[in-house]
Design a protein around this motif. Structure first.
Motif, short mmCIF file in Angstrom:
data_model
loop_
_atom_site.label_atom_id
_atom_site.label_comp_id
_atom_site.label_asym_id
_atom_site.label_seq_id
_atom_site.Cartn_x
_atom_site.Cartn_y
_atom_site.Cartn_z
N TYR A 287 -47.78 16.28 -18.15
CA TYR A 287 -47.44 16.24 -19.57
C TYR A 287 -47.69 14.85 -20.15
CZ TYR A 287 -44.85 16.67 -23.92
OH TYR A 287 -44.50 16.66 -25.25
N GLU A 288 -47.34 13.82 -19.39
CA GLU A 288 -47.50 12.45 -19.86
C GLU A 288 -48.97 12.12 -20.14
OE1 GLU A 288 -43.64 12.77 -17.84
OE2 GLU A 288 -45.68 13.36 -17.27
N MET A 289 -49.87 12.61 -19.29
CA MET A 289 -51.30 12.37 -19.49
C MET A 289 -51.79 13.04 -20.77
SD MET A 289 -52.47 12.92 -15.54
CE MET A 289 -54.24 12.98 -15.91
N VAL A 290 -51.33 14.26 -21.00
CA VAL A 290 -51.71 14.98 -22.22
C VAL A 290 -51.18 14.24 -23.45
CG1 VAL A 290 -51.40 17.11 -23.53
CG2 VAL A 290 -51.86 17.22 -21.08
N ASP A 291 -49.93 13.87 -23.39
CA ASP A 291 -49.28 13.21 -24.52
C ASP A 291 -50.02 11.93 -24.91
OD1 ASP A 291 -47.37 12.73 -26.46
OD2 ASP A 291 -45.93 11.85 -25.08
N GLU A 292 -50.53 11.23 -23.92
CA GLU A 292 -51.17 9.94 -24.17
C GLU A 292 -52.61 10.08 -24.66
OE1 GLU A 292 -52.34 5.86 -21.70
OE2 GLU A 292 -50.94 7.31 -20.85
N THR A 293 -53.34 11.11 -24.22
CA THR A 293 -54.79 11.12 -24.41
C THR A 293 -55.35 12.29 -25.21
OG1 THR A 293 -55.23 12.33 -22.35
CG2 THR A 293 -55.08 9.92 -22.22
N MET A 294 -54.55 13.34 -25.46
CA MET A 294 -55.15 14.51 -26.11
C MET A 294 -54.16 15.31 -26.95
SD MET A 294 -55.78 16.73 -22.57
CE MET A 294 -56.36 15.32 -21.60
N ALA A 295 -53.09 14.68 -27.42
CA ALA A 295 -52.06 15.44 -28.10
C ALA A 295 -51.47 14.68 -29.28
CB ALA A 295 -50.93 15.80 -27.12
N VAL A 296 -50.91 15.47 -30.20
CA VAL A 296 -50.13 14.96 -31.33
C VAL A 296 -48.75 15.59 -31.19
CG1 VAL A 296 -49.96 14.83 -33.84
CG2 VAL A 296 -52.21 14.76 -32.74
N TYR A 297 -47.87 14.93 -30.46
CA TYR A 297 -46.56 15.46 -30.11
C TYR A 297 -45.46 14.53 -30.61
CZ TYR A 297 -48.49 18.79 -26.64
OH TYR A 297 -49.14 19.81 -26.00
N GLY A 298 -44.28 15.12 -30.92
CA GLY A 298 -43.12 14.31 -31.23
C GLY A 298 -42.60 14.52 -32.62
N PRO A 300 -42.10 14.01 -36.68
CA PRO A 300 -43.18 13.92 -37.68
C PRO A 300 -43.75 12.53 -37.87
CG PRO A 300 -41.48 15.40 -38.45
CD PRO A 300 -40.95 14.80 -37.18
N GLU A 301 -42.89 11.50 -37.90
CA GLU A 301 -43.41 10.16 -38.14
C GLU A 301 -44.33 9.70 -37.01
OE1 GLU A 301 -39.14 9.78 -36.51
OE2 GLU A 301 -40.25 11.06 -37.95
N LEU A 302 -44.03 10.12 -35.79
CA LEU A 302 -44.90 9.76 -34.66
C LEU A 302 -46.21 10.53 -34.74
CD1 LEU A 302 -44.85 7.98 -32.12
CD2 LEU A 302 -44.04 9.99 -30.85
N CYS A 303 -46.15 11.80 -35.13
CA CYS A 303 -47.36 12.59 -35.31
C CYS A 303 -48.26 11.99 -36.39
CB CYS A 303 -47.01 14.03 -35.66
SG CYS A 303 -46.23 14.96 -34.32
N ILE A 304 -47.66 11.56 -37.47
CA ILE A 304 -48.42 10.94 -38.56
C ILE A 304 -49.13 9.68 -38.07
CG2 ILE A 304 -48.17 9.73 -40.76
CD1 ILE A 304 -45.83 11.76 -41.33
N ASP A 305 -48.42 8.84 -37.35
CA ASP A 305 -49.03 7.61 -36.82
C ASP A 305 -50.17 7.93 -35.86
OD1 ASP A 305 -47.29 6.05 -38.28
OD2 ASP A 305 -45.92 5.67 -36.60
N ARG A 306 -49.98 8.95 -35.04
CA ARG A 306 -51.01 9.33 -34.08
C ARG A 306 -52.27 9.81 -34.79
NH1 ARG A 306 -53.33 8.71 -29.14
NH2 ARG A 306 -53.63 10.66 -28.03
N ILE A 307 -52.12 10.64 -35.79
CA ILE A 307 -53.27 11.15 -36.53
C ILE A 307 -54.00 10.00 -37.24
CG2 ILE A 307 -54.01 12.62 -38.44
CD1 ILE A 307 -51.63 14.47 -37.66
N LYS A 308 -53.23 9.10 -37.83
CA LYS A 308 -53.84 7.94 -38.49
C LYS A 308 -54.62 7.09 -37.50
CE LYS A 308 -50.64 7.49 -42.39
NZ LYS A 308 -49.58 6.65 -43.03
N ASP A 309 -54.09 6.92 -36.31
CA ASP A 309 -54.77 6.13 -35.28
C ASP A 309 -56.07 6.80 -34.85
OD1 ASP A 309 -54.68 3.82 -33.36
OD2 ASP A 309 -54.72 5.47 -31.92
N VAL A 310 -56.03 8.11 -34.63
CA VAL A 310 -57.25 8.85 -34.28
C VAL A 310 -58.28 8.71 -35.39
CG1 VAL A 310 -58.21 11.16 -33.91
CG2 VAL A 310 -56.11 10.48 -32.73
N TYR A 311 -57.82 8.84 -36.62
CA TYR A 311 -58.75 8.73 -37.75
C TYR A 311 -59.37 7.33 -37.83
CZ TYR A 311 -60.73 8.61 -42.36
OH TYR A 311 -61.62 8.46 -43.39
#
Length: 355
Positions: A287-298, A300-311
């Motif tokens: 799960y940790e590997m997925v969370d770090e490299t291929m997922a938007v989990y957590g 909402p504020e963490l998901c938003i930051d993750r999407i912004k970083d990918v973008y």
């Protein structure tokens, strides 16, 4: 930024095939109401716990009767398993029946049990795919099509019906191998890239290679539209996201290994060599590997930051959300997660990429 959702439709032994289909339609209806832009359905064969969806266009047409605006896509139609004229006819019919809402994703196929089931050599898949794509687009755009290739010969055929969308539905290539990303860029097609096959940070380099091929290809003026598939689970906390997603997620990776065993030896040769790394990664996945490299989990504020970083690293045009990769999350929980994403995450990142 556009937002899609993805369906592969795995079916565990204790699950009903009928329920899995009807729940998928209900989720697409909700996605239409929530403001998602596209529902993507995969074509897969011969391995029930991995997927029971051999005919995604049928789901697209069924969903179109109960939705108003959401676009309906194949992700992807596996062209080597279809005669290209038949594929063109069926997609044109689906485009009419969806009111011009079809998105047509295509790919050459990677899974050994598919080729074994259809009695086809996987070594021929790339050439079959490229020939079929040329014929298919020609059938949509020319009054009559003639083609002479290694695998397909077409002699002065006029296709009917024609697609509702002109000149044809948007075509997008699943570009997860280096060779296919280069081909898509060189030919000027949009792409779908899956982070489970190309995890971050390699995901970013893969997209850069595609865009480099675009600049030197047949349509250098085309900006190239990238739809990116990620596992997604916004929740009240990181722990709550894990509690919902982990069992289903790890079941998905388990079925990859089971399918690889069924495919037998020799399935990682030539242009499929990269899949050996995908298999090994799936076998060791946590799960940790997925969370770090291929997922938007957590939350909402963490998901938003993750999407912004990918973008920021890749300038993707569409985030394709895979809410239930292994198919084991309860239908009501998937619906609630979709609502959380639409209410608390989507509005904060919708403007990414706005010009």
């Amino acid at each position: 930024m556009k937002f899609g959702l993805f369906y592969q439709l795995p079916c565990a032994p204790e699950q009903s095939e009928s329920d899995r289909y009807h729940e998928t339609i209900e989720q697409i209806v909700l996605a239409d109401q929530l403001g998602f832009d596209v529902a993507w359905m995969a074509e897969l064969h011969f391995f029930r716990t991995f997927s029971i969806m051999p005919a995604p266009l049928m789901i697209a047409v069924a969903a179109a009767q109960r939705t108003r605006r959401i676009r309906l896509g194949t992700a992807v139609t596996l062209l080597p398993f279809h005669h290209p004229l038949r594929a063109a006819e069926e997609a044109a019919t689906a485009d009419i029946l969806t009111g011009g809402r079809l998105e047509y994703g295509v790919g050459r196929g990677t899974i050994a049990v598919h080729f074994q089931g259809f009695g086809m050599s996987r070594d021929e898949s790339r050439e079959r795919f490229e020939e079929a794509l040329e014929i298919l687009v020609g059938a949509w755009t020319q009054d009559r099509v003639t083609y002479k290739g290694r695998f397909y010969q077409v002699a002065d055929v006029a296709m009917a019906p024609r697609p509702f969308q002109k000149p044809h539905p948007p075509v997008r290539i699943a570009a997860n191998s280096p060779e296919t990303a280069e081909f898509a860029g060189r030919k000027g097609y949009d792409v779908l890239v899956a982070s489970p096959i190309n995890p971050v940070p390699g995901f970013y380099e893969h997209i850069r290679a595609y865009r480099a091929a675009l600049k030197t290809g047949e349509r250098p003026e085309h900006p190239g539209n990238v739809a990116a598939l990620f596992f997604v689970c916004p929740h009240t906390s990181r722990a709550a996201a894990r509690a919902e997603a982990e069992r289903s997620l790890l079941h998905y990776f388990q079925t990859i290994g089971e399918q690889a065993i069924a495919g037998g030896r020799g399935q990682y040769e030539g242009s499929y060599a990269y899949l050996e790394q995908v298999r090994d990664r799936a076998a060791a996945m946590t799960y940790e590997m997925v969370d770090e490299t291929m997922a938007v989990y957590g939350p909402p504020e963490l998901c938003i930051d993750r999407i912004k970083d990918v973008y920021e690293h890749s300038r993707i045009d569409q985030l394709v959300c895979w809410f239930n990769a292994g198919g084991l999350i309860a239908h009501r929980d998937v619906m609630a997660t979709m609502e959380r994403f639409a209410s608390h995450v989507m509005p904060a990142v919708r403007a990414l990429g706005a010009r």
